[in-house]
Design a protein around this motif. Structure first.
Motif, PDB file in Angstrom:
ATOM      1  N   ALA A  69       0.848  -1.192   0.000  1.00 13.78           N
ATOM      2  CA  ALA A  69       0.000   0.000   0.000  1.00 13.78           C
ATOM      3  C   ALA A  69       0.882   1.240   0.000  1.00 13.78           C
ATOM      4  CB  ALA A  69      -0.928  -0.007   1.216  1.00 13.78           C
ATOM      5  N   GLU A  70       0.226   2.368  -0.081  1.00 19.39           N
ATOM      6  CA  GLU A  70       0.911   3.653   0.015  1.00 19.39           C
ATOM      7  C   GLU A  70       0.089   4.588   0.882  1.00 19.39           C
ATOM      8  OE1 GLU A  70       1.263   5.199  -3.938  1.00 19.39           O
ATOM      9  OE2 GLU A  70      -0.740   6.075  -3.908  1.00 19.39           O
ATOM     10  N   ARG A  71       0.756   5.545   1.518  1.00 18.69           N
ATOM     11  CA  ARG A  71       0.080   6.483   2.414  1.00 18.69           C
ATOM     12  C   ARG A  71       0.860   7.799   2.432  1.00 18.69           C
ATOM     13  NH1 ARG A  71       2.974   2.830   5.250  1.00 18.69           N
ATOM     14  NH2 ARG A  71       4.448   3.610   6.843  1.00 18.69           N
ATOM     15  N   TRP A  72       0.202   8.842   2.960  1.00 13.59           N
ATOM     16  CA  TRP A  72       0.817  10.160   3.099  1.00 13.59           C
ATOM     17  C   TRP A  72       1.202  10.372   4.556  1.00 13.59           C
ATOM     18  CZ3 TRP A  72       1.938  13.314  -0.976  1.00 13.59           C
ATOM     19  CH2 TRP A  72       1.349  12.999  -2.197  1.00 13.59           C
ATOM     20  N   GLN A  73       2.432  10.900   4.750  1.00 13.70           N
ATOM     21  CA  GLN A  73       2.919  11.166   6.098  1.00 13.70           C
ATOM     22  C   GLN A  73       3.597  12.538   6.142  1.00 13.70           C
ATOM     23  OE1 GLN A  73       5.350   7.589   6.796  1.00 13.70           O
ATOM     24  NE2 GLN A  73       3.834   6.919   8.306  1.00 13.70           N
ATOM     25  N   VAL A  74       3.685  13.076   7.360  1.00 14.10           N
ATOM     26  CA  VAL A  74       4.275  14.408   7.546  1.00 14.10           C
ATOM     27  C   VAL A  74       5.803  14.293   7.483  1.00 14.10           C
ATOM     28  CG1 VAL A  74       4.546  16.343   9.118  1.00 14.10           C
ATOM     29  CG2 VAL A  74       2.322  15.186   8.925  1.00 14.10           C
ATOM     30  N   ALA A  75       6.415  15.100   6.605  1.00 12.84           N
ATOM     31  CA  ALA A  75       7.878  15.116   6.451  1.00 12.84           C
ATOM     32  C   ALA A  75       8.509  16.313   7.159  1.00 12.84           C
ATOM     33  CB  ALA A  75       8.258  15.126   4.972  1.00 12.84           C
ATOM     34  N   GLU A  76       7.835  17.488   7.151  1.00 11.85           N
ATOM     35  CA  GLU A  76       8.344  18.681   7.799  1.00 11.85           C
ATOM     36  C   GLU A  76       7.197  19.472   8.390  1.00 11.85           C
ATOM     37  OE1 GLU A  76      10.574  21.035   5.092  1.00 11.85           O
ATOM     38  OE2 GLU A  76      11.944  19.426   4.498  1.00 11.85           O
ATOM     39  N   VAL A  77       7.508  20.223   9.462  1.00  8.67           N
ATOM     40  CA  VAL A  77       6.535  21.114  10.078  1.00  8.67           C
ATOM     41  C   VAL A  77       7.263  22.374  10.524  1.00  8.67           C
ATOM     42  CG1 VAL A  77       6.788  19.994  12.328  1.00  8.67           C
ATOM     43  CG2 VAL A  77       4.750  21.365  11.854  1.00  8.67           C
TER      44      VAL A  77
END
Length: 423
Positions: A409-417
C-alpha cells in the motif's frame, strides 16, 4: 686549375673537352682528309649555344681578359651585332622594370628594419629587464570594519547597570558603570542616589556608525520599579513646616496665583498609568579605542515603537479541497502525537521532529488546507489550538506531506513542520 675546371664543368653539366695535344699540330700543317665520322643528332639550339661558349672558354689561355659588351650601341646596330655575335654571347642582358626594382628595395628595407628592431629589443632586454606589471591592491571583504558585536555587548551591559539603582546600596551600580565608562568620568552618571529600579532584560539593537570610530548603540531595556509621579518627585526646595494658619493675609493672593499655575501644569501631566515591567529605549554613545569599546558619556532615553508597520499581504493560493479532506486525519494524528512527544512514530521515514515541552496538549485542528499541485510532495497550512497554562492558544503551521509507498500500500505522512506562514 684543372680541378676548378672539372668542378665547373660538372656543375654546368658540360661535355669533356678534347685533348689540346692534337689541336696544335693541326693548325701548323693540314692533315689528310679523314673519312667523315658519323654525325650525331644535332643538339637543341639553346643547348648548342651554351656548349659552343664553354668550348671557346676552354680554348682561351688563362688570364685572357674578356671583352665587355657594348652597352652604348644603338638599337639598329644591336640587331646586326646580335647576328655576328650570336655565337660569341649566347645570352641577352635585359634591364629590370622600375616597379620591380622599387618593390625589391622596399622589401629589403622592411626586412632590415625587422632585423634591426629584433636586435634592439633583444639587447635592451639583456640589460634592462622589463618591469613586472603593477597589480592594484587586493580587495578583501572582511565584513564590517566596526566591531558591531562587541559594541552591542558593551552597550547592553552598560544599559543594565545604568538603569539599575538602589538608594540603600549605590556602590554596586558605580562599580558596574566604571567597567565600561571612559576613564575619569563620574560613575554616578547623573543619578541623584534616590529610588529603586531593576532591569529584567537588556536587548541590544542597531549600531549607527559615526566618524572617528564612534557609534551609537540602541538598547531596549525591560525595567521593573515604581513609576515616577508628582508625589514621588523629590523637591529641591526645603519643605515649609509652618502651618497654613500662620500665613498672613497678604500672601493669600500669591497663593492663589501659584495654585492656578499648578492647575495649568497638571493639565499637561502624563495620564498613562504604569503597572508592572515596562520597556525603555536607551541610546549609548561608544568609541572604539585601544582595541576595545568604551562608553564616552551619558546615554539618552528614547521611545519604543508601540505599533509595527503593516506587512505585505501573502500571495493567495488555491486550495485542493479533495486532497485536504483526504489527508486531514493524517495531520490531526500527527499534531496529537506532536504534543505528547511521539511525533516521529507517525512522521515519514527519515523525518526528524523534536518533541514539544511538557504541559502542552492538542485542543483541535481547526483548519487544514493543501495547496494545489502534484507529485509525491505536497504542502499545506494548518491552524491548531494548544492547551497550556490554563489557556487556549491558536497557532498556524506550514506542513509538508510526502507519499510513502510499499509493496502492499501507500500512504501520506508528515515530512516537515514549521511554525508560521512565511509564504
Amino acid at each position: 686549375m684543372s680541378t676548378f675546371k672539372t668542378v665547373m664543368r660538372r656543375i654546368l653539366n658540360l661535355p669533356e673537352p678534347k685533348s689540346d695535344k692534337n689541336a696544335a699540330p693541326a693548325q701548323q700543317q693540314p692533315a689528310a682528309p679523314a673519312p667523315a665520322p658519323a654525325q650525331a643528332a644535332p643538339a637543341p639550339a639553346g643547348l648548342q649555344q651554351w656548349t659552343d661558349a664553354a668550348a671557346r672558354l676552354q680554348a682561351q689561355p688563362p688570364g685572357t681578359p674578356q671583352p665587355a659588351p657594348d652597352q652604348a650601341a644603338p638599337s639598329g646596330q644591336g640587331q646586326a651585332q646580335g647576328q655576328g655575335k650570336g655565337r660569341d654571347v649566347p645570352w641577352q642582358i635585359e634591364d629590370e622594370n622600375s616597379g620591380t626594382k622599387f618593390l625589391v628595395k622596399v622589401g629589403r628595407g622592411v626586412l632590415w628594419g625587422v632585423v634591426a628592431l629584433a636586435a634592439i629589443t633583444g639587447i635592451r632586454s639583456w640589460f634592462w629587464a622589463p618591469a613586472p606589471p603593477k597589480s592594484g591592491p587586493v580587495q578583501v571583504n572582511n565584513g564590517p570594519t566596526y566591531p558591531v558585536q562587541e559594541a552591542q555587548a558593551v552597550a547592553a551591559r552598560f544599559a543594565r547597570a545604568y538603569l539599575t539603582w538602589d538608594e540603600n546600596d549605590p556602590k554596586p551600580r558605580a562599580e558596574a558603570l566604571a567597567r565600561d565608562l571612559s576613564k575619569g568620568m563620574d560613575t554616578a552618571a547623573g543619578w541623584n542616589t534616590r529610588g529603586q529600579q531593576e532591569v529584567l532584560v537588556a536587548q541590544p539593537g542597531p549600531v549607527s556608525e559615526e566618524k572617528d570610530q564612534r557609534a551609537r548603540v540602541r538598547v531596549d531595556v525591560l525595567v521593573k520599579g515604581p513609576a515616577s509621579d508628582d508625589k514621588s518627585k523629590p523637591s529641591d526646595k526645603p519643605k515649609d513646616d509652618k502651618p497654613k494658619d500662620d500665613k498672613s493675609k497678604t500672601d493669600k493672593s500669591k497663593d492663589k496665583k501659584d495654585d492656578a499655575k499648578k492647575d495649568d501644569a497638571a493639565k499637561g501631566d502624563d495620564s498613562r498609568t504604569v503597572t508592572g515591567p515596562r520597556w525603555i529605549g536607551l541610546e549609548v554613545p561608544v568609541v572604539y579605542t585601544s582595541g576595545r569599546i568604551v562608553v564616552t558619556g551619558q546615554p539618552g532615553l528614547v521611545g519604543v515603537p508601540q505599533n509595527a508597520p503593516a506587512a505585505p499581504a501573502l500571495t493567495a493560493k488555491t486550495a485542493d479541497n479533495d486532497f485536504s479532506d483526504k489527508t486531514r486525519g493524517v495531520v490531526e494524528e500527527f499534531f496529537g502525537k506532536y504534543a505528547t512527544g511521539e511525533a516521529e512514530s507517525v512522521a515519514a521515514p527519515g523525518a526528524s521532529v523534536a518533541a514539544l515541552p511538557p504541559g502542552v496538549s492538542l485542543g483541535s485542528l481547526r483548519n487544514w488546507s493543501v495547496d494545489e499541485g502534484s507529485g509525491s510532495d505536497r504542502t499545506g497550512a494548518a491552524t491548531v489550538t494548544w492547551l497550556m497554562g490554563g489557556a487556549e492558544l491558536e497557532q498556524t503551521y506550514r506542513v509538508k506531506l510526502t507519499r510513502v509507498a510499499s509493496a502492499k500500500a501507500e500512504r501520506w505522512q508528515v515530512a516537515e513542520v514549521h511554525g508560521g506562514l512565511s509564504s
